[in-house]
Design an enzyme around this catalytic site. Structure first.
Site, short mmCIF file in Angstrom:
data_model
loop_
_atom_site.label_atom_id
_atom_site.label_comp_id
_atom_site.label_asym_id
_atom_site.label_seq_id
_atom_site.Cartn_x
_atom_site.Cartn_y
_atom_site.Cartn_z
N THR A 79 34.28 49.29 35.82
CA THR A 79 34.68 48.05 34.87
C THR A 79 33.83 46.79 35.61
OG1 THR A 79 36.55 46.26 34.63
CG2 THR A 79 36.71 47.85 36.44
N ASP A 80 33.50 45.77 34.77
CA ASP A 80 32.89 44.53 35.21
C ASP A 80 33.67 43.82 36.15
OD1 ASP A 80 34.77 43.69 33.42
OD2 ASP A 80 32.97 42.56 32.39
N GLU A 81 34.98 44.08 36.23
CA GLU A 81 36.04 43.38 37.09
C GLU A 81 35.63 43.34 38.56
OE1 GLU A 81 40.05 43.32 36.11
OE2 GLU A 81 39.55 43.56 33.97
N TYR A 120 44.29 46.29 40.77
CA TYR A 120 43.31 47.15 39.74
C TYR A 120 41.98 47.25 40.14
CZ TYR A 120 40.68 48.01 35.67
OH TYR A 120 39.72 48.84 34.76
N LYS A 171 39.31 50.11 41.47
CA LYS A 171 38.10 50.62 40.63
C LYS A 171 36.90 50.37 41.78
CE LYS A 171 37.84 51.94 37.01
NZ LYS A 171 38.02 53.35 36.54
#
Ligand code: NAD
Ligand code: TDX
Length: 332
Positions: A121-123, A148, A152
């Site tokens: 994810t870009d997060e 979260y 990741k």
């Protein structure tokens, strides 16, 4: 004809990817999915049994994973605990699945010398100011905000280390926010659509200024296929479709398409640590692999998504009351 193991293939993006593979390739697909609250066998409904097999199991189960990896050519790893809000209330499953689960898969791929693609994810890059002219690229430093996104980030770093230390044949993709059919009603867009269908006003966290960079799940799928087939081993590719919108604008669009006043929503308590803005520069994927998104009209995509939730109440209804009860305890 290759054999692909798709972890998390009964979830939102994984099931869209399995459908995409069946429609546009010859691959035979095995889905490994724990069928947590977020997984749904019905998301794979109607797919031909000679192309798709579902195995219920945990990506952190070393023996099962070893056996399945041995029997496949490629592993595409979608399985994760995926919801930021849940990670703020109970982080443990995020460590078990996102970190230990990824470790278990890459160990098996190393042992059997299998091609591995890691969905991320870009997060992992944290967030941007609203007026920052820069967007995330493959070289942006990691700076995750939530339990979260930190799990990741940890999983991405494990994959990178396995490539460098053990020669694992792996690629990584970091994608922006997905929308489309089969997304769990805990997530922003389906939550608001199904609230409106239930006669409940949409709920915006805080002021609603937060920006997400939306991409249709099918565009994510075509990008992942391009990376599996043409990506360079050891590389990371960012996936995005230039879809930046703030949350208020998205809610207003949904309300308008569903025949309500554009301001018929409520503000609720903000998410702790809420990332302000994500934005992806996907030039590397576009230039190196020739990928382009096909769902470039967000308004049309949202309209189709609204129609899908209208027509598939039997799919989402069983999760709705429990999801809203949980949000209520959080003041959201
Ligand atoms: P989802 O929550 O809808 O689906 C996750 C799936 O994984 C479910 O089917 C669940 O049953 C399964 N799963 C969970 N724990 C498991 C375990 N221990 N073993 C086997 N299966 C397990 O998530 P999603 O939104 O489809 O996200 C899929 C992947 O894409 C995740 O890795 C996520 O980080 C990534 N991603 C999501 C988005 C997004 O906008 N939703 C954006 C970028 C990246
Ligand atoms: O009711 C809501 N009201 C609201 O304002 C909900 C559920 C969300 N929001 C806001 C929070 C975010 O700014 O909407 C935005 C999107 O929220 P989510 O759907 O929870 O997505 P996000 O936290 O941005 O993360 C998603 O994209 C990146 C996925 O859930 C992740 O798995 C992915 O990595």
């Amino acid at each position: 004809m290759g054999k692909i193991l798709v972890t998390g293939g009964a979830g939102f993006i994984g099931s869209n990817f399995v459908r995409f593979l069946v429609e546009s390739t010859d691959y035979c697909v095995t889905v490994l999915d724990k069928l947590t609250y977020a997984g749904n066998e019905e998301s794979l409904g109607g797919l031909p049994s000679n192309r798709v097999e579902l195995i219920r199991g945990d990506v952190a189960d070393g023996l099962l994973v070893d056996e399945l990896v041995r029997l496949h050519d490629v592993v595409v790893h979608y399985a994760a605990e995926s919801h930021n809000d849940n990670s703020l209330f109970d982080p443990r499953p995020f460590l078990d699945t996102n970190v230990i689960g990824t470790y278990t898969l890459i160990e098996a791929c190393r042992k059997h010398d299998k091609r591995f693609h890691h969905i991320s994810t870009d997060e992992v890059y944290g967030d941007l100011e609203l007026d920052d002219p820069n967007r995330f690229t493959e070289t942006t430093p990691y700076n995750p905000s939530s339990p979260y996104s930190s799990t990741k980030a940890a999983s991405d770093l494990l994959v990178r280390a396995w490539v460098r230390s053990f020669g694992l044949r792996a690629t990584i993709s970091n994608c922006s926010n997905n929308y489309g059919p089969y997304q769990h009603v805990e997530k922003f867009i389906p939550r608001q659509i199904t609230n409106i269908l239930d006669g409940v006003r949409p709920k915006l966290y805080g002021k609603g200024d937060n920006v997400r960079d939306w991409i249709h799940a099918n565009d994510h799928s075509s990008a992942v296929l391009a990376i599996i087939e043409q990506g360079r081993i050891g590389e990371t590719y960012l996936i995005g479709a230039d879809g930046e919108k703030n949350n208020r604008a998205v809610v207003e669009l949904i309300l308008e398409h569903m025949g309500h006043a554009h301001d018929a929503y409520d503000h609720v308590v903000d998410r702790p640590g809420h990332d302000l803005r994500y934005a992806i520069d996907s030039s590397k994927l576009r230039v190196d692999l020739g990928w382009t998104p096909t769902y470039s009209n967000f308004e049309a995509g949202i309209k189709n998504t609204i129609d899908w939730y209208r027509e598939n109440e039997a799919w989402w209804r069983p999760q709705k009351a429990e999801t809203e009860a949980k949000y209520k305890t959080q003041g959201q």
